[in-house]
Scaffold this active site. Structure first.
Site, PDB file in Angstrom:
ATOM      1  N   ASP A  28      60.297   6.116   2.187  1.00 33.82           N
ATOM      2  CA  ASP A  28      60.022   5.189   1.098  1.00 33.82           C
ATOM      3  C   ASP A  28      61.010   5.399  -0.049  1.00 33.82           C
ATOM      4  O   ASP A  28      61.502   6.508  -0.271  1.00 33.82           O
ATOM      5  CB  ASP A  28      58.590   5.442   0.603  1.00 33.82           C
ATOM      6  CG  ASP A  28      58.100   4.403  -0.382  1.00 33.82           C
ATOM      7  OD1 ASP A  28      58.612   3.270  -0.330  1.00 33.82           O
ATOM      8  OD2 ASP A  28      57.218   4.720  -1.181  1.00 33.82           O
ATOM      9  N   GLU A  81      63.529   2.400   3.429  1.00 38.00           N
ATOM     10  CA  GLU A  81      63.232   1.344   2.480  1.00 38.00           C
ATOM     11  C   GLU A  81      64.192   1.553   1.304  1.00 38.00           C
ATOM     12  O   GLU A  81      63.931   2.353   0.418  1.00 38.00           O
ATOM     13  CB  GLU A  81      61.774   1.401   2.010  1.00 38.00           C
ATOM     14  CG  GLU A  81      61.385   0.159   1.228  1.00 38.00           C
ATOM     15  CD  GLU A  81      60.631   0.457  -0.052  1.00 38.00           C
ATOM     16  OE1 GLU A  81      60.001  -0.461  -0.576  1.00 38.00           O
ATOM     17  OE2 GLU A  81      60.688   1.592  -0.556  1.00 38.00           O
TER      18      GLU A  81
END
Length: 345
Positions: A28, A81
């Site tokens: 993330d 991401e």
């Protein structure tokens, strides 16, 4: 930058794959790791030893993480991401990349959700939002993410963004999912999207499975199931997913009718799939699309099928090319729908 910290993190990553046999890992907010000045005002960060804003320790860690993971688990994957234009996120470490298997295509997600949320009468003014993603689609190995981030915090569900009356909302959703499956890049659809959940996702409640009592929601579930089957069965839709040679635009300039058409290509010369997407509620008959091969083209998927809740407008299973300087099809293009055609072998 501390050895004991990086050792712990890499060991933790490997543990999940070794002990629990998961398929891969998503990292993330990679941008917040890569940039020393990420979300920091001037004077609140210290440049690296070369005077730049790149976090060299984070870069080295991510490269080590991917190198060790793929050395131990070559069939696994990793996804970043990463929301900026940092180069070579999904390129091998030995070629200067970060070594991830894939990068989330955040730009595609933002642009296309903005487009599909517009009333069809206004979409011609946003035509470029569909086209723009193909300018960079092959710079990385991309995943097209309709993820958990897009169905929380007041953003509404994916279905909740669709404009129009009930029929149009479901038709828009069918078109959007079909567009995603025809578009280059791997597919990611968060839970609930496959049944057109109308409310936002809530981690304290189960999904709204009761919606499958209604035919339109059943239709979305059937559509996603059939798109997955089609994606596996048609080589042109997956074999050259991250290669520019696997894609060719055919129609890009029909903004007034909200129509796009392109060709997906597989390794074999005749492994081709024509995708035609109509983002307007109008039916277009005798719509001309150039194709590479003369002969019959089979309509292998139509999101306007009554099986999915559509109006059953289509091409009765197949279309014959029209003779001329170059072969072309004259198609019946259904409203708010996508059709997929392959040449008859």
């Amino acid at each position: 930058g501390r050895t004991e910290v990086t050792n712990f993190l890499v060991s933790n990553a490997l543990f999940w794959l070794e002990r629990y046999a998961i398929d891969g890992l998503r990292v993330d907010a990679v941008a917040s790791m890569l940039y020393l000045d990420y979300s920091r005002p001037p004077g609140a960060w210290i440049p690296n030893q070369y005077g730049g804003r790149e976090n060299i320790e984070a870069i080295n860690f991510l490269r080590r993480f991917n190198t060790e993971l793929f050395a131990r688990f070559p069939q696994a994957t990793t996804a970043a991401e990463e929301s900026t234009a940092w180069p070579q996120v999904s390129r091998p470490v030995e070629f200067g990349g970060l070594g991830f298997g894939y990068k989330w295509n955040m730009g595609w997600m933002h642009d296309t959700l903005n487009y599909i949320s517009k009333d069809p009468i206004h979409r011609k003014y946003h035509h470029g939002e569909i086209l723009f993603g193909l300018h960079y689609a092959f710079s990385e190995n991309f995943i097209l993410p309709l993820s958990h981030d897009e169905v929380v915090h007041g953003k509404r569900s994916i279905f909740g963004r669709m404009p129009g009356d009930e029929w149009q909302r479901f038709a828009n959703l069918r078109t959007y999912y079909s567009f995603m499956f025809g578009h280059p890049g791997k597919k990611l659809l968060f839970m609930g999207g496959e049944i057109a959940q109308s409310r936002e996702w809530n981690h304290d409640q189960s999904l709204d499975w009761h919606l499958l009592e209604y035919k339109y929601h059943q239709g979305i579930q059937a559509l996603v199931r059939d798109l997955n089957r089609l994606y596996r069965a048609v080589p042109a839709l997956h074999q050259m997913d991250c290669d520019q040679a696997g894609f060719e635009w055919l129609i890009t300039d029909d903004a007034n009718r909200n129509v796009f058409a392109w060709l997906r290509k597989g390794f074999d010369e005749h492994a081709r799939c024509l995708v035609v997407v109509n983002f307007s509620p109008n039916v277009y008959r005798n719509y001309r699309v150039p194709v590479p091969f003369a002969g019959k083209w089979k309509e292998v998927f139509n999101s306007d099928s009554a099986h999915y809740g559509g109006t059953n407008v289509g091409n009765i299973g197949e279309v014959q090319t029209v003779a001329g300087k170059a072969p072309e099809l004259r198609l019946t293009v259904p409203p708010l729908a996508a059709i997929f055609l392959v040449p008859e072998s």
